[in-house]
Design a protein around this motif. Structure first.
Motif, PDB file in Angstrom:
ATOM      1  N   LEU A   1       0.833  -1.216   0.000  1.00 22.69           N
ATOM      2  CA  LEU A   1       0.000   0.000   0.000  1.00 22.69           C
ATOM      3  C   LEU A   1       0.863   1.259   0.000  1.00 22.69           C
ATOM      4  O   LEU A   1       0.584   2.211  -0.731  1.00 22.69           O
ATOM      5  CB  LEU A   1      -0.923   0.018   1.214  1.00 22.69           C
ATOM      6  CG  LEU A   1      -2.224  -0.748   1.074  1.00 22.69           C
ATOM      7  CD1 LEU A   1      -2.947  -0.806   2.410  1.00 22.69           C
ATOM      8  CD2 LEU A   1      -3.108  -0.124   0.020  1.00 22.69           C
ATOM      9  N   ARG A   2       1.890   1.264   0.832  1.00 28.41           N
ATOM     10  CA  ARG A   2       2.788   2.421   0.896  1.00 28.41           C
ATOM     11  C   ARG A   2       3.436   2.662  -0.468  1.00 28.41           C
ATOM     12  O   ARG A   2       3.498   3.793  -0.959  1.00 28.41           O
ATOM     13  CB  ARG A   2       3.867   2.227   1.952  1.00 28.41           C
ATOM     14  CG  ARG A   2       4.791   3.433   2.089  1.00 28.41           C
ATOM     15  CD  ARG A   2       5.839   3.253   3.176  1.00 28.41           C
ATOM     16  NE  ARG A   2       5.211   3.162   4.486  1.00 28.41           N
ATOM     17  CZ  ARG A   2       5.258   2.075   5.260  1.00 28.41           C
ATOM     18  NH1 ARG A   2       5.917   1.002   4.895  1.00 28.41           N
ATOM     19  NH2 ARG A   2       4.666   2.082   6.439  1.00 28.41           N
ATOM     20  N   GLU A   3       3.884   1.589  -1.107  1.00 27.04           N
ATOM     21  CA  GLU A   3       4.510   1.703  -2.430  1.00 27.04           C
ATOM     22  C   GLU A   3       3.519   2.256  -3.456  1.00 27.04           C
ATOM     23  O   GLU A   3       3.849   3.145  -4.244  1.00 27.04           O
ATOM     24  CB  GLU A   3       5.014   0.329  -2.860  1.00 27.04           C
ATOM     25  CG  GLU A   3       5.656   0.306  -4.225  1.00 27.04           C
ATOM     26  CD  GLU A   3       6.061  -1.105  -4.626  1.00 27.04           C
ATOM     27  OE1 GLU A   3       5.913  -1.426  -5.817  1.00 27.04           O
ATOM     28  OE2 GLU A   3       6.521  -1.877  -3.764  1.00 27.04           O
ATOM     29  N   GLN A   4       2.293   1.745  -3.437  1.00 22.90           N
ATOM     30  CA  GLN A   4       1.277   2.219  -4.377  1.00 22.90           C
ATOM     31  C   GLN A   4       0.924   3.679  -4.112  1.00 22.90           C
ATOM     32  O   GLN A   4       0.717   4.458  -5.049  1.00 22.90           O
ATOM     33  CB  GLN A   4       0.016   1.343  -4.298  1.00 22.90           C
ATOM     34  CG  GLN A   4       0.217  -0.063  -4.790  1.00 22.90           C
ATOM     35  CD  GLN A   4       0.702  -0.119  -6.221  1.00 22.90           C
ATOM     36  OE1 GLN A   4       0.150   0.514  -7.110  1.00 22.90           O
ATOM     37  NE2 GLN A   4       1.767  -0.869  -6.448  1.00 22.90           N
TER      38      GLN A   4
ATOM     39  N   GLN B   1       1.840   9.311  -5.966  1.00 19.88           N
ATOM     40  CA  GLN B   1       2.263  10.621  -5.470  1.00 19.88           C
ATOM     41  C   GLN B   1       1.206  11.245  -4.550  1.00 19.88           C
ATOM     42  O   GLN B   1       0.848  12.406  -4.675  1.00 19.88           O
ATOM     43  CB  GLN B   1       2.593  11.558  -6.631  1.00 19.88           C
ATOM     44  CG  GLN B   1       3.731  11.038  -7.480  1.00 19.88           C
ATOM     45  CD  GLN B   1       4.084  11.936  -8.642  1.00 19.88           C
ATOM     46  OE1 GLN B   1       3.276  12.729  -9.104  1.00 19.88           O
ATOM     47  NE2 GLN B   1       5.311  11.810  -9.110  1.00 19.88           N
ATOM     48  N   LEU B   2       0.741  10.412  -3.617  1.00 18.93           N
ATOM     49  CA  LEU B   2      -0.238  10.854  -2.625  1.00 18.93           C
ATOM     50  C   LEU B   2       0.399  10.812  -1.243  1.00 18.93           C
ATOM     51  O   LEU B   2       1.144   9.887  -0.927  1.00 18.93           O
ATOM     52  CB  LEU B   2      -1.462   9.936  -2.616  1.00 18.93           C
ATOM     53  CG  LEU B   2      -2.348   9.927  -3.849  1.00 18.93           C
ATOM     54  CD1 LEU B   2      -3.378   8.813  -3.751  1.00 18.93           C
ATOM     55  CD2 LEU B   2      -3.036  11.269  -4.033  1.00 18.93           C
TER      56      LEU B   2
ATOM     57  N   GLN C   1      -3.716  12.485   2.096  1.00 17.23           N
ATOM     58  CA  GLN C   1      -4.498  12.556   0.861  1.00 17.23           C
ATOM     59  C   GLN C   1      -5.181  11.222   0.561  1.00 17.23           C
ATOM     60  O   GLN C   1      -6.355  11.193   0.192  1.00 17.23           O
ATOM     61  CB  GLN C   1      -3.603  12.949  -0.322  1.00 17.23           C
ATOM     62  CG  GLN C   1      -3.165  14.393  -0.305  1.00 17.23           C
ATOM     63  CD  GLN C   1      -2.102  14.672  -1.366  1.00 17.23           C
ATOM     64  OE1 GLN C   1      -1.221  13.848  -1.616  1.00 17.23           O
ATOM     65  NE2 GLN C   1      -2.194  15.846  -1.979  1.00 17.23           N
ATOM     66  N   LEU C   2      -4.444  10.127   0.725  1.00 21.30           N
ATOM     67  CA  LEU C   2      -5.043   8.815   0.478  1.00 21.30           C
ATOM     68  C   LEU C   2      -6.125   8.515   1.504  1.00 21.30           C
ATOM     69  O   LEU C   2      -7.189   8.008   1.149  1.00 21.30           O
ATOM     70  CB  LEU C   2      -3.978   7.714   0.483  1.00 21.30           C
ATOM     71  CG  LEU C   2      -4.509   6.289   0.289  1.00 21.30           C
ATOM     72  CD1 LEU C   2      -5.314   6.162  -1.006  1.00 21.30           C
ATOM     73  CD2 LEU C   2      -3.366   5.285   0.317  1.00 21.30           C
ATOM     74  N   ALA C   3      -5.868   8.834   2.753  1.00 17.70           N
ATOM     75  CA  ALA C   3      -6.868   8.595   3.801  1.00 17.70           C
ATOM     76  C   ALA C   3      -8.159   9.349   3.479  1.00 17.70           C
ATOM     77  O   ALA C   3      -9.258   8.795   3.564  1.00 17.70           O
ATOM     78  CB  ALA C   3      -6.317   9.010   5.163  1.00 17.70           C
ATOM     79  N   ASP C   4      -8.029  10.606   3.074  1.00 16.92           N
ATOM     80  CA  ASP C   4      -9.212  11.401   2.718  1.00 16.92           C
ATOM     81  C   ASP C   4      -9.937  10.815   1.513  1.00 16.92           C
ATOM     82  O   ASP C   4     -11.166  10.687   1.513  1.00 16.92           O
ATOM     83  CB  ASP C   4      -8.814  12.854   2.424  1.00 16.92           C
ATOM     84  CG  ASP C   4      -8.414  13.627   3.667  1.00 16.92           C
ATOM     85  OD1 ASP C   4      -8.728  13.167   4.796  1.00 16.92           O
ATOM     86  OD2 ASP C   4      -7.777  14.694   3.523  1.00 16.92           O
ATOM     87  N   ALA C   5      -9.177  10.443   0.484  1.00 23.22           N
ATOM     88  CA  ALA C   5      -9.776   9.901  -0.739  1.00 23.22           C
ATOM     89  C   ALA C   5     -10.481   8.568  -0.491  1.00 23.22           C
ATOM     90  O   ALA C   5     -11.493   8.267  -1.118  1.00 23.22           O
ATOM     91  CB  ALA C   5      -8.714   9.738  -1.818  1.00 23.22           C
TER      92      ALA C   5
ATOM     93  N   LEU D   1      -9.610   1.706  -0.520  1.00 21.15           N
ATOM     94  CA  LEU D   1      -8.222   2.090  -0.779  1.00 21.15           C
ATOM     95  C   LEU D   1      -7.857   1.853  -2.242  1.00 21.15           C
ATOM     96  O   LEU D   1      -7.200   2.689  -2.863  1.00 21.15           O
ATOM     97  CB  LEU D   1      -7.272   1.317   0.145  1.00 21.15           C
ATOM     98  CG  LEU D   1      -7.314   1.716   1.609  1.00 21.15           C
ATOM     99  CD1 LEU D   1      -6.577   0.690   2.470  1.00 21.15           C
ATOM    100  CD2 LEU D   1      -6.720   3.108   1.807  1.00 21.15           C
ATOM    101  N   ALA D   2      -8.294   0.724  -2.784  1.00 21.69           N
ATOM    102  CA  ALA D   2      -8.007   0.416  -4.185  1.00 21.69           C
ATOM    103  C   ALA D   2      -8.624   1.465  -5.107  1.00 21.69           C
ATOM    104  O   ALA D   2      -7.973   1.931  -6.049  1.00 21.69           O
ATOM    105  CB  ALA D   2      -8.534  -0.975  -4.532  1.00 21.69           C
ATOM    106  N   LYS D   3      -9.851   1.838  -4.807  1.00 22.65           N
ATOM    107  CA  LYS D   3     -10.526   2.843  -5.623  1.00 22.65           C
ATOM    108  C   LYS D   3      -9.777   4.173  -5.561  1.00 22.65           C
ATOM    109  O   LYS D   3      -9.554   4.820  -6.584  1.00 22.65           O
ATOM    110  CB  LYS D   3     -11.968   3.018  -5.159  1.00 22.65           C
ATOM    111  CG  LYS D   3     -12.791   3.927  -6.028  1.00 22.65           C
ATOM    112  CD  LYS D   3     -14.237   3.956  -5.589  1.00 22.65           C
ATOM    113  CE  LYS D   3     -15.052   4.848  -6.501  1.00 22.65           C
ATOM    114  NZ  LYS D   3     -16.459   4.891  -6.103  1.00 22.65           N
ATOM    115  N   ALA D   4      -9.358   4.566  -4.383  1.00 19.14           N
ATOM    116  CA  ALA D   4      -8.628   5.821  -4.212  1.00 19.14           C
ATOM    117  C   ALA D   4      -7.271   5.782  -4.901  1.00 19.14           C
ATOM    118  O   ALA D   4      -6.794   6.791  -5.421  1.00 19.14           O
ATOM    119  CB  ALA D   4      -8.457   6.135  -2.726  1.00 19.14           C
TER     120      ALA D   4
END
Length: 141
Positions: free
Chosen positions: A13-16, A21-22, A26-30, A56-59
């Motif tokens: 997840l961290r790598e993705q 570039q989030l 930003q990822l948590a919000d998305a 998470l996948a969608k974001a």
């Protein structure tokens, strides 16, 4: 069902997230999850549900199935085709419409070849247009 492999899931997840570039925030919000919760997932301290993985996948604009495999929810053998879908969805050199068209063509070919295990969130097949001997779906001659 396989046990959750949260260590490698968090690393993945961290790598993705970094590839997209989030920031963590930003990822948590998305994805609609809290920043601390996402941080704990990335550090391997939490085991997210399939629903959270899907968010998470969608974001991240990747296949949920890819995350399910990473988490040990899906077996590796269930992963057939996931790599192709992921590559298409994460390619920054093509736009969203192009990605959807490519996915539609790919899924159409898979169904035509007797592979009926398309993921539930995959787009519908491209409309078939036949003229002459053309067997390429959605592409007129």
């Amino acid at each position: 069902m396989a046990s959750l492999n949260v260590g490698s899931l968090g690393e993945y997840l961290r790598e993705q997230r970094r590839n997209a570039q989030l920031s963590l925030r930003q990822l948590a919000d998305a994805a609609g999850v809290s920043n601390p919760y996402l941080s704990q997932i990335e550090r391997g301290l939490r085991k997210p549900s399939a629903e959270i993985l899907q968010q998470l996948a969608k974001a991240l604009r990747i296949s949920a199935e890819t995350l399910y495999v990473q988490a040990g929810i899906l077996d590796e053998r269930d992963r057939e085709g996931v790599e192709v879908r992921t590559a298409i969805l994460t390619d920054p050199s093509i736009n969203e419409k192009q990605k959807q068209v490519l996915l539609q063509i790919y899924e159409s070919f898979r169904r035509e070849n007797g592979v009926a295990d398309a993921p539930p969130d995959s787009p519908p097949p491209a409309p078939r247009q036949r003229s002459g001997g053309d067997d390429v779906p959605g592409i007129p001659e």
